[in-house]
Design a protein around this motif. Structure first.
Motif, PDB file in Angstrom:
ATOM      1  N   ARG A  56       0.859  -1.199   0.000  1.00 27.98           N
ATOM      2  CA  ARG A  56       0.000   0.000   0.000  1.00 27.98           C
ATOM      3  C   ARG A  56       0.886   1.236   0.000  1.00 27.98           C
ATOM      4  O   ARG A  56       2.065   1.151   0.370  1.00 27.98           O
ATOM      5  CB  ARG A  56      -0.948   0.007   1.204  1.00 27.98           C
ATOM      6  CG  ARG A  56      -0.259  -0.252   2.514  1.00 27.98           C
ATOM      7  CD  ARG A  56      -1.261  -0.618   3.591  1.00 27.98           C
ATOM      8  NE  ARG A  56      -0.553  -1.030   4.794  1.00 27.98           N
ATOM      9  CZ  ARG A  56      -0.978  -0.794   6.025  1.00 27.98           C
ATOM     10  NH1 ARG A  56      -2.100  -0.145   6.224  1.00 27.98           N
ATOM     11  NH2 ARG A  56      -0.281  -1.211   7.058  1.00 27.98           N
ATOM     12  N   PRO A  57       0.350   2.370  -0.407  1.00 24.58           N
ATOM     13  CA  PRO A  57       1.196   3.568  -0.527  1.00 24.58           C
ATOM     14  C   PRO A  57       1.681   4.043   0.849  1.00 24.58           C
ATOM     15  O   PRO A  57       0.873   4.234   1.756  1.00 24.58           O
ATOM     16  CB  PRO A  57       0.256   4.625  -1.145  1.00 24.58           C
ATOM     17  CG  PRO A  57      -0.964   3.894  -1.571  1.00 24.58           C
ATOM     18  CD  PRO A  57      -1.040   2.624  -0.805  1.00 24.58           C
ATOM     19  N   PRO A  58       2.994   4.223   1.006  1.00 26.79           N
ATOM     20  CA  PRO A  58       3.512   4.735   2.280  1.00 26.79           C
ATOM     21  C   PRO A  58       2.796   6.001   2.745  1.00 26.79           C
ATOM     22  O   PRO A  58       2.505   6.158   3.940  1.00 26.79           O
ATOM     23  CB  PRO A  58       4.987   5.000   1.956  1.00 26.79           C
ATOM     24  CG  PRO A  58       5.315   3.956   0.921  1.00 26.79           C
ATOM     25  CD  PRO A  58       4.079   3.858   0.074  1.00 26.79           C
ATOM     26  N   LYS A  59       2.463   6.879   1.794  1.00 27.37           N
ATOM     27  CA  LYS A  59       1.810   8.149   2.155  1.00 27.37           C
ATOM     28  C   LYS A  59       0.479   7.895   2.882  1.00 27.37           C
ATOM     29  O   LYS A  59       0.104   8.628   3.795  1.00 27.37           O
ATOM     30  CB  LYS A  59       1.561   8.957   0.869  1.00 27.37           C
ATOM     31  CG  LYS A  59       1.046  10.363   1.107  1.00 27.37           C
ATOM     32  CD  LYS A  59       0.888  11.091  -0.213  1.00 27.37           C
ATOM     33  CE  LYS A  59       0.243  12.452  -0.014  1.00 27.37           C
ATOM     34  NZ  LYS A  59      -0.018  13.117  -1.308  1.00 27.37           N
ATOM     35  N   THR A 109       9.457   2.726  10.275  1.00 27.58           N
ATOM     36  CA  THR A 109      10.443   3.296  11.213  1.00 27.58           C
ATOM     37  C   THR A 109      11.851   2.723  11.017  1.00 27.58           C
ATOM     38  O   THR A 109      12.754   3.002  11.809  1.00 27.58           O
ATOM     39  CB  THR A 109       9.993   3.045  12.669  1.00 27.58           C
ATOM     40  OG1 THR A 109       9.804   1.631  12.851  1.00 27.58           O
ATOM     41  CG2 THR A 109       8.693   3.767  12.976  1.00 27.58           C
ATOM     42  N   MET A 110      12.030   1.930   9.952  1.00 22.87           N
ATOM     43  CA  MET A 110      13.342   1.311   9.714  1.00 22.87           C
ATOM     44  C   MET A 110      14.346   2.361   9.221  1.00 22.87           C
ATOM     45  O   MET A 110      14.087   3.048   8.225  1.00 22.87           O
ATOM     46  CB  MET A 110      13.187   0.208   8.650  1.00 22.87           C
ATOM     47  CG  MET A 110      14.432  -0.647   8.486  1.00 22.87           C
ATOM     48  SD  MET A 110      14.211  -1.908   7.186  1.00 22.87           S
ATOM     49  CE  MET A 110      13.049  -3.018   7.966  1.00 22.87           C
ATOM     50  N   PRO A 111      15.499   2.517   9.891  1.00 28.94           N
ATOM     51  CA  PRO A 111      16.505   3.470   9.405  1.00 28.94           C
ATOM     52  C   PRO A 111      16.952   3.088   7.982  1.00 28.94           C
ATOM     53  O   PRO A 111      16.972   1.900   7.633  1.00 28.94           O
ATOM     54  CB  PRO A 111      17.654   3.309  10.405  1.00 28.94           C
ATOM     55  CG  PRO A 111      17.036   2.694  11.623  1.00 28.94           C
ATOM     56  CD  PRO A 111      15.920   1.835  11.124  1.00 28.94           C
ATOM     57  N   TRP A 112      17.337   4.086   7.219  1.00 27.81           N
ATOM     58  CA  TRP A 112      17.617   3.828   5.789  1.00 27.81           C
ATOM     59  C   TRP A 112      18.742   2.820   5.582  1.00 27.81           C
ATOM     60  O   TRP A 112      18.695   1.997   4.660  1.00 27.81           O
ATOM     61  CB  TRP A 112      17.873   5.133   5.028  1.00 27.81           C
ATOM     62  CG  TRP A 112      19.167   5.840   5.338  1.00 27.81           C
ATOM     63  CD1 TRP A 112      19.348   6.839   6.239  1.00 27.81           C
ATOM     64  CD2 TRP A 112      20.444   5.610   4.733  1.00 27.81           C
ATOM     65  NE1 TRP A 112      20.659   7.246   6.253  1.00 27.81           N
ATOM     66  CE2 TRP A 112      21.368   6.508   5.327  1.00 27.81           C
ATOM     67  CE3 TRP A 112      20.921   4.736   3.757  1.00 27.81           C
ATOM     68  CZ2 TRP A 112      22.715   6.560   4.984  1.00 27.81           C
ATOM     69  CZ3 TRP A 112      22.269   4.782   3.407  1.00 27.81           C
ATOM     70  CH2 TRP A 112      23.153   5.682   4.014  1.00 27.81           C
ATOM     71  N   GLU A 113      19.768   2.843   6.454  1.00 29.78           N
ATOM     72  CA  GLU A 113      20.877   1.896   6.285  1.00 29.78           C
ATOM     73  C   GLU A 113      20.426   0.461   6.563  1.00 29.78           C
ATOM     74  O   GLU A 113      20.835  -0.478   5.883  1.00 29.78           O
ATOM     75  CB  GLU A 113      22.044   2.276   7.196  1.00 29.78           C
ATOM     76  CG  GLU A 113      22.769   3.522   6.695  1.00 29.78           C
ATOM     77  CD  GLU A 113      23.759   4.044   7.712  1.00 29.78           C
ATOM     78  OE1 GLU A 113      24.972   4.009   7.412  1.00 29.78           O
ATOM     79  OE2 GLU A 113      23.324   4.470   8.793  1.00 29.78           O
ATOM     80  N   HIS A 145      13.259   5.498   7.458  1.00 29.99           N
ATOM     81  CA  HIS A 145      12.488   6.282   8.424  1.00 29.99           C
ATOM     82  C   HIS A 145      12.542   7.766   8.078  1.00 29.99           C
ATOM     83  O   HIS A 145      13.609   8.337   7.852  1.00 29.99           O
ATOM     84  CB  HIS A 145      13.071   6.026   9.831  1.00 29.99           C
ATOM     85  CG  HIS A 145      12.280   6.670  10.924  1.00 29.99           C
ATOM     86  ND1 HIS A 145      10.909   6.706  10.954  1.00 29.99           N
ATOM     87  CD2 HIS A 145      12.699   7.312  12.046  1.00 29.99           C
ATOM     88  CE1 HIS A 145      10.508   7.339  12.041  1.00 29.99           C
ATOM     89  NE2 HIS A 145      11.574   7.730  12.723  1.00 29.99           N
ATOM     90  N   LYS A 146      11.363   8.379   8.038  1.00 31.78           N
ATOM     91  CA  LYS A 146      11.204   9.813   7.712  1.00 31.78           C
ATOM     92  C   LYS A 146      11.848  10.182   6.374  1.00 31.78           C
ATOM     93  O   LYS A 146      12.309  11.314   6.180  1.00 31.78           O
ATOM     94  CB  LYS A 146      11.753  10.684   8.846  1.00 31.78           C
ATOM     95  CG  LYS A 146      10.951  10.516  10.130  1.00 31.78           C
ATOM     96  CD  LYS A 146      11.285  11.543  11.182  1.00 31.78           C
ATOM     97  CE  LYS A 146      10.318  11.424  12.357  1.00 31.78           C
ATOM     98  NZ  LYS A 146      10.732  12.218  13.513  1.00 31.78           N
TER      99      LYS A 146
END
Length: 299
Positions: free
Chosen positions: A46-49, A90-94, A119-120
């Motif tokens: 589903r769309p993250p937004k 909430t998963m950090p990008w790395e 995340h963000k």
């Protein structure tokens, strides 16, 4: 645990699978051939937004159509629909990149110029390239694709579908707008006026094209294609319901498709939806639309 197959992974949501996505998916298939890896698209259910804002986002395609287009047009062999849940959000990008390497066998990434992740939305393509360089794996970033002087985007194509402008939508998509669904039982009113139709529902949170009558191509499970006349709307002549249905008369077809999945491709809008004074008036108008459809394909 068996060894993971190597994968070249395309990153994105791919709504519409338009020409911009096409450039990215073609590069994915090309790199997969070079690296003898599986061309893979990693996307979300589903769309993250929608999850972040809590507001429904209406999409050009259902998940099944996104997958079908990627496989059919671009040779993508595996489409992963990851659940976009709190853990993913909430998963950090790395960690997101590590997860793709660890769980999906990524050996190369392909992303669009504006791709954000983690995340963000903290991850961007510059960070992706830097991380890939550190890890010693490849990464391609695809620049924006323009058509008719306009940057191709899902947002712009949604406005065309909502307006019923299927010919211009097809130019930006690189293919006709489509809807794949299982045929449902309708009210059989078409049968009573000698024009039997197949009925599809528009999936939840998928954009219905502008209400009206369309010239369509209809693909059956056995690969046969029929020309169709398709009504999208609430059928005001025969019901007071506000439910949107997609009803199609297949030219030259005789048979029962109930319970089978068919794909409708929209070619041109013939007219808006109208309420007729009688079933006979409706029948005459549909006959006229059938003749217009025959002319369209005769051109």
């Amino acid at each position: 645990m068996k060894d993971l197959e190597k994968a070249v992974i395309a990153l994105g949501f791919f709504d519409g699978v338009h020409r911009g996505h096409g450039a990215l998916l073609e590069k994915t298939a090309e790199r997969a051939r070079e690296l003898q890896a599986v061309p893979t698209a990693f996307t979300f259910d589903r769309p993250p937004k929608e999850v972040v804002t809590g507001q429904p986002v209406y999409l050009i395609n259902s998940s099944r159509d996104r997958q079908g287009l990627m496989e059919r047009l671009y040779g993508i062999e595996r489409v992963v629909f990851a659940p976009f849940d709190r853990q993913m959000m909430t998963m950090p990008w790395e960690e997101y990149i590590r997860m793709l390497l660890r769980d999906y066998g990524a050996v190369h990434f392909v992303a669009g110029h504006d791709h954000r992740f983690g995340h963000k939305n903290a991850g961007n393509v510059q960070l992706l390239q830097e991380k890939c360089a550190q890890l010693g794996i490849g990464c391609d970033i695809i620049p924006p694709v323009q058509w008719d002087g306009i940057t191709v985007s899902s947002t712009y194509i949604r406005t065309l579908v909502e307006a019923g402008d299927m010919e211009r939508a097809a130019e930006f998509l690189g293919h006709r707008h489509c809807l794949s669904q299982t045929v449902q039982h309708g009210q059989r009113i078409g049968r009573t006026i000698g024009i039997p139709t197949v009925n599809l529902a528009v999936p939840e949170h998928v954009l219905a094209p502008a209400h009206g009558v369309y010239v369509t191509c209809v693909y059956l499970p056995d690969g046969r294609m029929y020309h169709g006349v398709t009504n999208v709307g609430t059928r005001p002549t025969v019901t007071d319901s506000s439910a949107v249905s997609v009803e199609t008369f297949l030219l030259g077809f005789d048979g029962d498709l109930y319970g089978q999945e068919i794909r409708i491709e929209f070619c041109r809008r013939l007219r808006g939806e109208k309420k007729f004074a009688s079933l006979e008036e409706l029948r005459q108008e549909i006959q006229h639309n059938i003749r217009e459809t025959e002319r369209y394909f005769g051109e």
